[in-house]
Design a protein around this motif. Structure first.
Motif, short mmCIF file in Angstrom:
data_model
loop_
_atom_site.label_atom_id
_atom_site.label_comp_id
_atom_site.label_asym_id
_atom_site.label_seq_id
_atom_site.Cartn_x
_atom_site.Cartn_y
_atom_site.Cartn_z
N LYS A 178 -15.58 3.11 -1.82
CA LYS A 178 -16.02 1.96 -1.08
C LYS A 178 -17.57 2.00 -1.09
O LYS A 178 -18.35 2.77 -0.83
CB LYS A 178 -15.66 1.26 0.30
CG LYS A 178 -14.34 1.43 0.17
CD LYS A 178 -13.42 -0.02 -0.49
CE LYS A 178 -12.10 -0.16 -0.17
NZ LYS A 178 -11.37 0.60 -0.90
N ALA A 179 -18.24 0.63 -1.49
CA ALA A 179 -19.73 0.56 -1.64
C ALA A 179 -20.43 1.01 -0.44
O ALA A 179 -21.66 1.63 -0.34
CB ALA A 179 -19.95 -0.93 -2.24
N LEU A 182 -20.60 4.69 -0.36
CA LEU A 182 -21.53 5.18 -1.44
C LEU A 182 -23.05 4.99 -1.05
O LEU A 182 -23.80 6.06 -1.06
CB LEU A 182 -21.06 4.73 -2.74
CG LEU A 182 -21.92 5.11 -3.92
CD1 LEU A 182 -21.85 6.50 -4.06
CD2 LEU A 182 -21.65 4.71 -5.11
N GLU A 183 -23.20 3.85 -0.45
CA GLU A 183 -24.71 3.63 0.01
C GLU A 183 -25.00 4.74 1.25
O GLU A 183 -26.41 5.09 1.22
CB GLU A 183 -24.75 2.32 0.51
CG GLU A 183 -26.16 1.76 1.18
CD GLU A 183 -26.21 0.21 1.30
OE1 GLU A 183 -27.11 -0.15 1.40
OE2 GLU A 183 -25.12 -0.33 1.47
N LEU A 202 -23.63 7.37 -9.96
CA LEU A 202 -23.77 5.77 -9.70
C LEU A 202 -23.17 5.08 -10.76
O LEU A 202 -22.65 4.06 -10.75
CB LEU A 202 -25.31 5.51 -9.08
CG LEU A 202 -25.43 4.02 -8.69
CD1 LEU A 202 -24.65 3.47 -7.80
CD2 LEU A 202 -26.93 4.04 -8.44
N TRP A 205 -19.66 5.18 -11.24
CA TRP A 205 -19.07 4.32 -10.13
C TRP A 205 -19.12 3.06 -10.79
O TRP A 205 -18.11 2.09 -10.49
CB TRP A 205 -19.67 4.81 -9.02
CG TRP A 205 -18.89 3.96 -7.89
CD1 TRP A 205 -18.06 4.08 -6.99
CD2 TRP A 205 -19.52 2.61 -7.22
NE1 TRP A 205 -17.97 3.12 -6.07
CE2 TRP A 205 -18.90 2.13 -6.22
CE3 TRP A 205 -20.76 1.73 -7.72
CZ2 TRP A 205 -19.17 0.90 -5.45
CZ3 TRP A 205 -21.06 0.63 -6.83
CH2 TRP A 205 -20.13 0.37 -5.95
N CYS A 206 -20.36 2.61 -10.88
CA CYS A 206 -20.79 1.04 -11.17
C CYS A 206 -19.68 0.68 -12.51
O CYS A 206 -19.14 -0.23 -12.49
CB CYS A 206 -22.04 0.94 -11.59
SG CYS A 206 -22.57 -0.98 -12.00
N GLN A 209 -16.28 0.09 -11.37
CA GLN A 209 -16.33 -1.27 -10.50
C GLN A 209 -16.14 -2.55 -11.45
O GLN A 209 -15.51 -3.55 -11.10
CB GLN A 209 -17.47 -1.60 -9.76
CG GLN A 209 -17.59 -0.42 -8.58
CD GLN A 209 -16.30 0.18 -7.66
OE1 GLN A 209 -15.88 -0.99 -6.99
NE2 GLN A 209 -15.76 1.18 -7.91
N SER A 233 -24.46 -5.39 -9.35
CA SER A 233 -23.62 -4.36 -8.69
C SER A 233 -24.70 -3.08 -8.43
O SER A 233 -24.11 -2.49 -7.11
CB SER A 233 -22.46 -3.71 -9.70
OG SER A 233 -21.79 -2.72 -8.99
N ARG A 236 -28.50 -3.02 -4.74
CA ARG A 236 -28.34 -2.14 -3.26
C ARG A 236 -28.72 -0.95 -3.51
O ARG A 236 -29.15 -0.17 -2.48
CB ARG A 236 -27.18 -2.62 -2.58
CG ARG A 236 -25.88 -1.84 -3.03
CD ARG A 236 -24.41 -2.40 -2.52
NE ARG A 236 -24.48 -2.23 -1.19
CZ ARG A 236 -23.35 -2.62 -0.28
NH1 ARG A 236 -22.62 -3.18 -0.95
NH2 ARG A 236 -23.30 -2.22 0.92
N PHE A 237 -28.33 -0.32 -4.65
CA PHE A 237 -28.59 1.54 -4.82
C PHE A 237 -29.77 1.61 -5.38
O PHE A 237 -30.02 3.03 -5.15
CB PHE A 237 -27.42 1.90 -5.46
CG PHE A 237 -25.99 1.36 -5.01
CD1 PHE A 237 -25.31 2.18 -3.71
CD2 PHE A 237 -25.22 0.48 -5.55
CE1 PHE A 237 -24.27 1.77 -3.25
CE2 PHE A 237 -23.93 0.07 -5.12
CZ PHE A 237 -23.39 0.88 -3.83
#
Length: 470
Positions: A178-179, A182-183, A202, A205-206, A209, A233, A236-237
């Protein structure tokens, strides 16, 4: 005398639990074909659990023929019996449960508000079931994250993954993480990964998604819609990636090619940083990560999780071990047979006069690792006396819980011949003889060290020797 009475009282309540005399509660636990009817006493349940106290006072459960009826399909009959036994007589046995079942038990006692057990089970998981995290790291993290009372287990899981990131990042389930989780991970300064690996993970993962297949990960093939979706997506990272810590070559081939999904100002600043001499970072990104490690382990045989064990054995901390944060030693690779050659001349050239060492050997055709600790040195062409050496055996080198330790027998001639430092031998100790280069023998009848399951004869696939530095 009082402890005797408490034992008798506990036994009496256990008999009440087992005989069910005068029960007024019927609980149906489990689901589908695994439903079991369990009988209990409302007054005992109310005293021991806020959940049952609320359930009976508010009449959550139906009442039939003067008996409360409750249904708990989300708890297995076996685990519910364990909980009830604790409620009645204060006894709980966890050693026969595997890690996933212990976690399910923890979730159940949290739901039933049995606060005494929440801390106890967390502590048990952390001390005795550390390998359970490897089985489904993403799922376990998400489960623990959803329960605010699991603070100790949450901290343990996060510290364990930051210390050994491949537990999670190399697992098949990582792409389903879940995001928010990961964050939280990418925010950690103690995440023990090269930054380019963080970036590539990352991206992996992206892309998952976005349901993108491998052949769709090439940015040259992206449409404008693809770019917009991926950019949103990742947004935020991006501030959490330490781009300035990525080496120039990796930046050019593994980051710059994705410039369309990164902020233009960031790309400009990174180009300037890599091209212009002595240019300092401009973009306000998170500071460099500082993993909580005293050393970087250079080994093809062992992992960082083995090191706390070795350090603890060296200091004779048998019942309680160091953790990754307080290891008082560094382990410096001196010799690797696959790199330096399978000959004893090279072994002695690299390892003599280096003081205390620890060696690890992999037995060919298996996952078994054996080894030993020599607190002296390997020079002198003679047998040596020590009361501090030991042998060890991991029946499964990937599983530290499979370790067997054999301390030198100090009652046997006071440590004579504990270590053999002859020029025509490798790291020989007690009954373990390394005469031929990779055909080793062990005298299983030797009394110098206890028999810990080292084979009588075996072929060594590879072995390493580390200098132990305090």
């Amino acid at each position: 005398m009082s402890s005797k009475f408490l034992t008798e009282l506990s036994n009496d309540y256990e008999k009440l639990f087992e005989t069910e005399i005068g029960y007024d509660v019927i609980i149906y636990v489990g689901e589908e074909s695994n439903v079991k009817e369990i009988h209990a006493h409302s007054n005992i349940l109310c005293i021991r659990s806020q959940y049952f106290r609320t359930a009976f006072s508010n009449e959550w459960g139906e009442k039939k023929d003067g008996k409360f009826i409750l249904r708990k399909p989300n708890i297995s009959p076996h685990l519910f019996n364990i909980i009830l036994r604790f409620i009645y007589c204060g006894n709980i046995e966890l050693k026969n449960l595997q890690g996933p079942d212990v976690l399910k038990l923890l979730i159940a006692v949290d739901e039933l508000n049995i606060h005494q057990l929440i801390s106890y089970i967390q502590e048990y998981l952390i001390e005795h079931q550390t390998e359970f995290l490897h089985q489904n790291p993403a799922g376990i993290l998400e489960t623990v994250y959803q329960h605010e009372n699991f603070t100790d287990l949450w901290n343990f899981c996060f510290e364990k993954i930051c210390y050994e990131p491949k537990i999670l990042f190399d697992s098949e389930k990582f792409i389903n993480l879940k995001a928010p989780l990961l964050e939280l991970l990418l925010k950690r300064d103690d995440l023990n990964m090269n930054e380019i690996e963080v970036w590539e993970s990352l991206l992996k993962w992206c892309f998952n998604q976005q349901n993108m297949k491998n052949d769709q990960s090439d940015p040259k093939k992206w449409s404008k819609e693809d770019v917009v979706k991926i950019e949103r997506s990742l947004h935020r990272f991006i501030p959490l990636i330490r781009f300035y810590d990525i080496k120039p070559t990796d930046f050019f081939y593994k980051v710059y090619c994705y410039k369309d999904i990164l902020p233009k100002e960031l790309i400009h600043d990174l180009l300037e940083f890599h091209i212009v001499p002595n240019m300092q970072p401009r973009t306000n990104l998170a500071p460099s990560r500082k993993p909580n490690l005293k050393f970087k382990l250079d080994s093809t045989l062992i992992e960082s999780k083995h090191i706390p064990l070795f350090a603890s054995w060296i200091d004779k901390k048998i019942s309680s071990h160091y953790d990754s944060k307080n290891i008082p030693y560094e382990f410096n690779l001196l010799y690797r047979s696959s790199r330096d050659g399978f000959n004893f001349e090279t072994f002695h050239r690299n390892c003599d006069n280096k003081g205390a060492t620890i060696w690890i050997a992999k037995i060919q055709g298996s996952t078994q690792l054996i080894g030993g600790y020599n607190p002296l040195d390997w020079n002198g062409n003679k047998a040596k006396i020590t009361t501090n050496s030991f042998l060890f055996n991991f029946t499964d080198g990937k599983d530290t819980s499979s370790a067997k330790l054999g301390l030198v027998n100090n009652n046997c001639d006071g440590g004579y011949d504990a270590v053999y430092c002859y020029n025509d031998q490798g790291p020989s100790m007690g009954g373990l003889d390394c005469y031929a280069n990779n055909n080793w023998e062990y005298d299983t009848g030797s009394t110098r060290y206890p028999n810990i399951g080292i084979p009588a004869s075996f072929i060594v696939e590879n072995y390493e020797v580390f200098q132990v530095i305090q």
